[in-house]
Design a protein around this motif. Structure first.
Motif, mmCIF file in Angstrom:
data_model
loop_
_atom_site.group_PDB
_atom_site.id
_atom_site.type_symbol
_atom_site.label_atom_id
_atom_site.label_comp_id
_atom_site.label_asym_id
_atom_site.label_seq_id
_atom_site.Cartn_x
_atom_site.Cartn_y
_atom_site.Cartn_z
ATOM 1 N N VAL A 81 1.318 6.105 -7.458
ATOM 2 C CA VAL A 81 2.108 4.901 -6.991
ATOM 3 C C VAL A 81 1.008 4.175 -5.824
ATOM 4 O O VAL A 81 0.817 3.051 -5.602
ATOM 5 C CB VAL A 81 3.416 5.009 -6.377
ATOM 6 N N TYR A 106 -2.283 2.968 -7.510
ATOM 7 C CA TYR A 106 -2.347 2.097 -9.116
ATOM 8 C C TYR A 106 -3.034 1.011 -8.969
ATOM 9 O O TYR A 106 -3.266 0.441 -9.711
ATOM 10 C CB TYR A 106 -0.901 2.026 -9.089
ATOM 11 N N TYR A 155 7.150 3.359 -15.786
ATOM 12 C CA TYR A 155 7.781 2.247 -15.042
ATOM 13 C C TYR A 155 8.902 1.475 -15.704
ATOM 14 O O TYR A 155 9.960 1.257 -15.253
ATOM 15 C CB TYR A 155 6.758 1.390 -14.328
ATOM 16 N N GLU A 181 8.704 -2.330 -5.803
ATOM 17 C CA GLU A 181 7.714 -2.938 -5.176
ATOM 18 C C GLU A 181 7.729 -2.484 -3.609
ATOM 19 O O GLU A 181 6.856 -2.576 -2.924
ATOM 20 C CB GLU A 181 8.088 -4.394 -5.457
ATOM 21 N N ASN A 201 6.096 0.925 -3.691
ATOM 22 C CA ASN A 201 4.652 0.737 -4.007
ATOM 23 C C ASN A 201 3.971 0.302 -2.830
ATOM 24 O O ASN A 201 2.875 0.637 -2.284
ATOM 25 C CB ASN A 201 4.716 -0.026 -4.990
ATOM 26 N N HIS A 237 1.187 1.943 -0.695
ATOM 27 C CA HIS A 237 -0.087 1.312 -0.382
ATOM 28 C C HIS A 237 -0.793 1.118 0.989
ATOM 29 O O HIS A 237 -1.935 1.635 1.044
ATOM 30 C CB HIS A 237 -0.176 0.025 -1.064
#
Length: 344
Positions: free
Chosen positions: A37, A40, A168, A187, A190, A194
């Motif tokens: 994740v 990605y 997903y 989101e 994620n 990130h």
């Protein structure tokens, strides 16, 4: 019994046995899933130029492995080269000089002086070789388990990259919310991962670069020690102290008190405090505002403290586990507020 009740009973029992069956792999699966994740975006990058799912998944895993393995390979290679050129006579002379130095320095502290001399008197080339053999056997005892876990993480990581989109979409369909709400939860997680992934990489590079430049002025191999410091900064609690404390001790032994004080204060104040505690939240803010295309609603300070909490609770992998738990909990609270809370 109503069919829905029977289903949930059977489902809970089945879930328990699934957890029991795969308990040895659950942590590896969790780590691989979170890494997938968090990185990605690499898959999206490679898919712009390569349309083959297998190749792009392989490249993603290869890039992540390269980031971790190349620095370790460089450190191991340099360590072996150092041991290969180590002269027993020179090493023994160094120990004798160190023994004389401690005897003269701590002459007013007889108990400390006696303890240090006892430790140094037991240090010899043969003793170091014996210790190295014992240490290598200790490492070998646990390295097999580490290698196996790493291998499983790599395999799981590849399959997460390969089937990531299908997994997903399936998870979105399973959740009993509107598609837009379920996507918002994912989101959010994620985006946080990130941020954590990029922040950790930049933080390692900054700390390693800062330490390497500083010690290079004192005649050390700045590149090697910078790589080592960057890797050590990932270790919870002790971090870069594994590097700068021995170097400070060696500078004191050489009589360079000014250099020792500079390296100690520089490592503690500038690297450990300024970079790790002041610059890091700024990096999180910059990544959150400038790099992420999807804005997240979690404060960068909360992300920073969730990393600290994760490290203190789960160790190294808490870097990603802590922010994930925090982001998921906040996303659920927001979901509850928007759908189930009663408004006056």
């Amino acid at each position: 019994m109503r069919p829905i009740y029977f289903f949930w009973v059977v489902f809970v029992v089945s879930l328990y046995w699934m957890g029991y069956l795969y308990q040895d792999f659950l942590m590896n699966l969790l780590i691989a899933g979170l890494l997938c994740v968090a990185s990605y975006w690499l898959k999206h990058f490679f898919e712009k130029y390569i349309k083959n799912n297998f190749i792009t998944s392989f490249l993603c895993v290869f890039v992540l492995l390269t980031f971790f393995i190349l620095p370790l390979y460089f450190v191991i290679h340099q360590s072996i080269d150092f041991l290969r050129h180590l002269e027993p006579h020179s090493f023994q002379m160094f120990i004798e000089k160190l023994r004389n130095f401690t005897s003269n320095t701590f002459v007013d502290f007889p108990s400390l002086n006696s303890s240090l001399n006892k430790v140094l008197s037991n240090i010899s080339v043969d003793g170091m070789m014996t210790y190295a053999l014992k240490f290598s056997s200790y490492i070998g005892k646990y390295s097999l388990n580490f290698v196996m876990n790493t291998g499983f993480i790599v395999v799981f990581l590849f399959f997460f990259f390969y089937y990531g989109r299908k997994m997903y979409d399936y998870a979105i369909k399973l959740l009993p919310f509107q598609k837009s709400e379920s996507q918002a939860v994912f989101e959010e997680i994620n985006g946080v991962l990130h941020i954590v992934f990029l922040t950790s990489i930049i933080n390692v590079l900054l700390q390693g670069l800062a330490f390497g430049i500083a010690v290079m002025w004192f005649g050390y191999d700045g590149f090697l020690l910078g790589v080592l410091y960057g890797l050590a900064s990932l270790i919870p609690i002790v971090g870069g102290a594994l590097l700068w404390i021995p170097i400070v001790g060696y500078e004191i032994y050489l009589g360079n008190i000014t250099g020792a004080v500079f390296i100690g204060i520089y490592s503690l104040v500038f690297i450990s405090f300024v970079i790790d505690n002041l610059i890091k939240p700024i990096i999180i803010t910059i990544i959150k505002q400038k790099i992420l295309k999807t804005p997240i609603q979690i404060s960068e300070i909360l992300i920073f403290f969730s990393i600290l909490a994760g490290i203190s609770t789960f160790g190294f992998w808490g870097i990603v586990v802590g922010p994930t738990i925090t982001a998921f909990f906040i996303a659920l609270l927001r979901l509850y507020q928007n759908n189930f809370s009663y408004k006056n």
